[in-house]
Design an enzyme around this catalytic site. Structure first.
Site, PDB file in Angstrom:
ATOM      1  CG  ASP A 131     106.312  60.929 -47.352  1.00 14.31           C
ATOM      2  OD1 ASP A 131     105.534  60.608 -46.453  1.00 14.31           O
ATOM      3  OD2 ASP A 131     106.046  60.839 -48.562  1.00 14.31           O
ATOM      4  CG  HIS A 159     103.672  67.173 -53.448  1.00 11.99           C
ATOM      5  ND1 HIS A 159     102.485  67.422 -54.089  1.00 11.99           N
ATOM      6  CD2 HIS A 159     103.437  66.171 -52.569  1.00 11.99           C
ATOM      7  CE1 HIS A 159     101.580  66.601 -53.603  1.00 11.99           C
ATOM      8  NE2 HIS A 159     102.116  65.827 -52.691  1.00 11.99           N
TER       9      HIS A 159
HETATM   10  N1  CMC Z   1     115.304  65.277 -55.851  1.00 12.24           N
HETATM   11  C1  CMC Z   1     115.968  65.772 -56.915  1.00 12.24           C
HETATM   12  N2  CMC Z   1     115.379  66.298 -58.009  1.00 12.24           N
HETATM   13  C2  CMC Z   1     114.042  66.290 -58.038  1.00 12.24           C
HETATM   14  C3  CMC Z   1     113.269  65.778 -56.964  1.00 12.24           C
HETATM   15  C4  CMC Z   1     113.952  65.254 -55.853  1.00 12.24           C
HETATM   16  N3  CMC Z   1     113.265  64.749 -54.812  1.00 12.24           N
HETATM   17  N4  CMC Z   1     111.954  65.895 -57.253  1.00 12.24           N
HETATM   18  C5  CMC Z   1     111.902  66.459 -58.469  1.00 12.24           C
HETATM   19  N5  CMC Z   1     113.161  66.716 -58.928  1.00 12.24           N
HETATM   20  C6  CMC Z   1     113.501  67.383 -60.192  1.00 12.24           C
HETATM   21  C7  CMC Z   1     113.314  66.464 -61.380  1.00 12.24           C
HETATM   22  O1  CMC Z   1     114.510  65.778 -61.685  1.00 12.24           O
HETATM   23  C8  CMC Z   1     112.916  67.453 -62.455  1.00 12.24           C
HETATM   24  O2  CMC Z   1     114.069  68.119 -62.891  1.00 12.24           O
HETATM   25  P1  CMC Z   1     114.196  68.618 -64.443  1.00 12.24           P
HETATM   26  O3  CMC Z   1     113.074  69.595 -64.639  1.00 12.24           O
HETATM   27  O4  CMC Z   1     115.540  69.204 -64.543  1.00 12.24           O
HETATM   28  O5  CMC Z   1     114.037  67.375 -65.274  1.00 12.24           O
HETATM   29  C9  CMC Z   1     112.061  68.466 -61.716  1.00 12.24           C
HETATM   30  O6  CMC Z   1     112.561  68.441 -60.356  1.00 12.24           O
HETATM   31  C10 CMC Z   1     110.574  68.161 -61.729  1.00 12.24           C
HETATM   32  O7  CMC Z   1     110.408  66.822 -61.262  1.00 12.24           O
HETATM   33  P2  CMC Z   1     109.321  65.799 -61.794  1.00 12.24           P
HETATM   34  O8  CMC Z   1     109.762  64.412 -61.461  1.00 12.24           O
HETATM   35  O9  CMC Z   1     108.992  66.137 -63.216  1.00 12.24           O
HETATM   36  O10 CMC Z   1     108.085  66.223 -60.891  1.00 12.24           O
HETATM   37  P3  CMC Z   1     106.808  65.373 -60.641  1.00 12.24           P
HETATM   38  O11 CMC Z   1     105.741  66.326 -60.291  1.00 12.24           O
HETATM   39  O12 CMC Z   1     106.540  64.411 -61.758  1.00 12.24           O
HETATM   40  O13 CMC Z   1     107.235  64.479 -59.386  1.00 12.24           O
HETATM   41  C11 CMC Z   1     107.569  63.673 -57.212  1.00 12.24           C
HETATM   42  C12 CMC Z   1     106.866  64.717 -58.076  1.00 12.24           C
HETATM   43  C13 CMC Z   1     106.991  63.708 -55.796  1.00 12.24           C
HETATM   44  C14 CMC Z   1     107.335  62.264 -57.776  1.00 12.24           C
HETATM   45  C15 CMC Z   1     109.095  63.988 -57.191  1.00 12.24           C
HETATM   46  O14 CMC Z   1     109.311  65.272 -56.662  1.00 12.24           O
HETATM   47  C16 CMC Z   1     109.888  62.960 -56.406  1.00 12.24           C
HETATM   48  O15 CMC Z   1     110.264  61.912 -56.963  1.00 12.24           O
HETATM   49  N6  CMC Z   1     110.188  63.236 -55.084  1.00 12.24           N
HETATM   50  C17 CMC Z   1     110.856  62.276 -54.267  1.00 12.24           C
HETATM   51  C18 CMC Z   1     109.848  61.229 -53.793  1.00 12.24           C
HETATM   52  C19 CMC Z   1     108.934  61.783 -52.737  1.00 12.24           C
HETATM   53  O16 CMC Z   1     109.364  62.408 -51.767  1.00 12.24           O
HETATM   54  N7  CMC Z   1     107.619  61.496 -52.903  1.00 12.24           N
HETATM   55  C20 CMC Z   1     106.614  61.849 -51.901  1.00 12.24           C
HETATM   56  C21 CMC Z   1     105.580  62.768 -52.410  1.00 12.24           C
HETATM   57  S1  CMC Z   1     104.624  63.457 -51.067  1.00 12.24           S
HETATM   58  C22 CMC Z   1     103.688  62.147 -50.471  1.00 12.24           C
HETATM   59  C23 CMC Z   1     102.407  62.015 -51.176  1.00 12.24           C
HETATM   60  O17 CMC Z   1     101.607  62.992 -51.181  1.00 12.24           O
HETATM   61  O18 CMC Z   1     102.169  60.928 -51.721  1.00 12.24           O
END
Ligand code: CMC
Length: 434
Positions: free
Chosen positions: A371, A313
């Site tokens: 989720d 998140h």
């Molecule tokens: N599985 C594997 N690796 C992950 C995941 C995941 N679900 N989420 C983040 N990472 C890794 C990502 O690859 C990155 O690694 P590195 O630093 O080595 O490049 C690191 O963790 C940080 O990730 P980010 O994408 O920069 O983080 P963000 O804050 O931009 O993204 C997120 C947050 C929710 C989009 C992401 O965690 C994600 O895609 N999760 C899966 C989708 C999901 O479950 N979304 C629902 C969010 S909760 C509902 C809501 O409130 O809307």
């Protein structure tokens, strides 16, 4: 906003004049540096794509402490609200700032119940969609179309209009979501019934048919009501910011909420519950618990493009408090429906156990989000995967409206208009001989 004694000083390495920026304090959470005069004073913008360090507004509705894993609606912890309130209590709280007393609650429930029916012609409008359309495509259209049916509540400068449009949206969303579902099945829509609760009525509109009544199960009703509570608001997330930005132009409330629905659809936001369940189903079909290790290796390998959906998140860097409540609800529903050996629940628990011990997830502070378990609950209730995000939209509508209303009531409110760092070609002439 309370001005802090502290000030921020911005200096430049080329010897340009330093400037002083005011700092404001919130009741809890990080202070903010006020950069509104920055451009006037320096000719520079700030650069923050994705809003990683930018407070886009002042708000007193919802607070998240991502490090602690805390979520407050109007100051009340989400777990206390989930234990002691129903969804309409929470709607009243988000809209008005306080929980309702008995009379206020009865009046509010009455207003919502009175507005659950939709204009009959919306059914004709619905028939223009293909039956195999994604429910979120249909819902975006239906919510936007409300502007064309309820002209009498679209004057955003009139607080009474704003109130009526808020009530209409909260009341009609379950009807619209159920209509989209029934349409996809080729079944007639079921009209709302005013003697049922908000959530009981929604379940009946989803699962009754003209030839068979639907008996609302208390555990199922309570579980879905809790899903609504947990999704009701989440401060300045992508869809809420979309509603604020869209609404800031002065557009109709229904149009602004339709923009929120469209944004929520994406898999990184509301679409994640659908994606999380699909991931569990695929993994189950390809070997289940025995293949968890292999799957996790794929998730950790960036080149695979696979993410553990329902994990991670932008704000929570600790266990999402909603996920904890959802896991509890998941157990209750599966037990009540005699599904305690549900293989997907076991698979989810195993994925969570492994992820919470794995350095990849621990170092990146990736925990289950809301989720991760909500899809299993909805599937057990009989809600199809493709409708999960529409259920999220139904629940989030109150948060969107509360935030939109807060923005319009703010005397400092302006149309949202971000700036940019331009890296394209400077001015040039169109060649004469093309
Ligand atoms: N599985 C594997 N690796 C992950 C995941 C995941 N679900 N989420 C983040 N990472 C890794 C990502 O690859 C990155 O690694 P590195 O630093 O080595 O490049 C690191 O963790 C940080 O990730 P980010 O994408 O920069 O983080 P963000 O804050 O931009 O993204 C997120 C947050 C929710 C989009 C992401 O965690 C994600 O895609 N999760 C899966 C989708 C999901 O479950 N979304 C629902 C969010 S909760 C509902 C809501 O409130 O809307």
């Amino acid at each position: 906003m309370q001005l802090s004694d502290k000030k921020a000083m911005l200096s430049f390495s080329d010897g340009g004049e330093s400037i002083e920026l005011p700092v404001y304090k919130g009741t809890v959470g990080p202070d903010v540096i006020d950069i509104r005069k920055l451009y006037g004073q320096t000719g520079m913008f700030t650069y923050d794509p994705g809003f990683l360090a930018t407070a886009s507004c002042e708000s007193s509705i919802t607070y998240i402490d991502g490090d602690k894993g805390e979520l407050l609606y109007r100051g009340y912890p989400i777990d206390q609200l989930a234990e002691s309130c129903d969804f309409l209590d929470v709607c009243y709280l988000l809209l008005n700032g306080e929980l309702p007393n008995k009379e206020q609650k009865a009046d509010f429930d009455g207003q919502i119940t009175y507005h659950t029916m939709v204009h009959e012609q919306l059914h004709t409008f619905l028939r223009g969609f293909r039956r195999d359309a994604h429910p979120m495509a249909v819902l975006t259209g239906l919510v936007g179309a409300l502007s064309a049916f309820y002209h009498d509540s679209t004057d955003i400068t009139n607080p009474e209009h704003r109130h009526i449009s808020a009530i209409r949206l909260i009341a009609k969303m379950p009807t619209l979501v159920a209509m989209a579902y029934k349409y996809s099945l080729g079944q007639p829509s079921i009209y709302p019934r005013n003697d049922l609760t908000y959530t009981g009525n929604f379940l009946r509109m989803m699962f009754a048919t003209p030839c068979e009544e639907y008996e609302v199960n208390d555990v199922v009703e309570r579980a879905l009501d809790r899903i609504f509570i947990l999704h009701a608001d989440h401060e300045q997330n992508a869809s809420t910011s979309t509603v604020r930005l869209c609404g800031s132009s002065g557009t109709s409330p229904f149009a602004a909420i339709a923009a929120g629905v469209a944004c929520l659809w994406g898999p990184a936001h509301g679409g994640a519950n659908e994606a999380a369940l699909q991931m569990l189903e695929e993994l189950q079909a390809n070997g289940g618990v025995a293949k968890v290790g292999e799957f996790m290796n794929k998730v950790k390998d960036k080149s695979s493009g696979v993410r553990l959906m329902g994990f991670g998140h932008r704000v929570y860097k600790n266990y999402d408090p909603r996920a904890r409540l959802m896991q509890e609800t998941c157990k209750e529903v599966l037990e009540a429906l005699g599904l305690q050996n549900d293989p997907l629940f076991k698979l989810a628990m195993e994925l969570e156990r492994i992820a919470l011990e794995d350095p990849y997830f621990v170092e990146r502070k990736l925990y289950p989000n809301v989720d991760f378990y909500s899809g299993i609950v909805q599937r057990a209730i009989g809600i199809p995967t493709s409708l999960f995000t529409a259920i999220f939209a139904l629940a989030r509508t109150v948060g969107w409206i509360a935030q939109w209303n807060e923005m319009l009531s703010d005397s400092d409110y302006k149309i949202g208009r971000p700036r940019q760092l331009y890296t394209g070609s400077p001015s040039r002439d169109v060649p004469a001989n093309r």
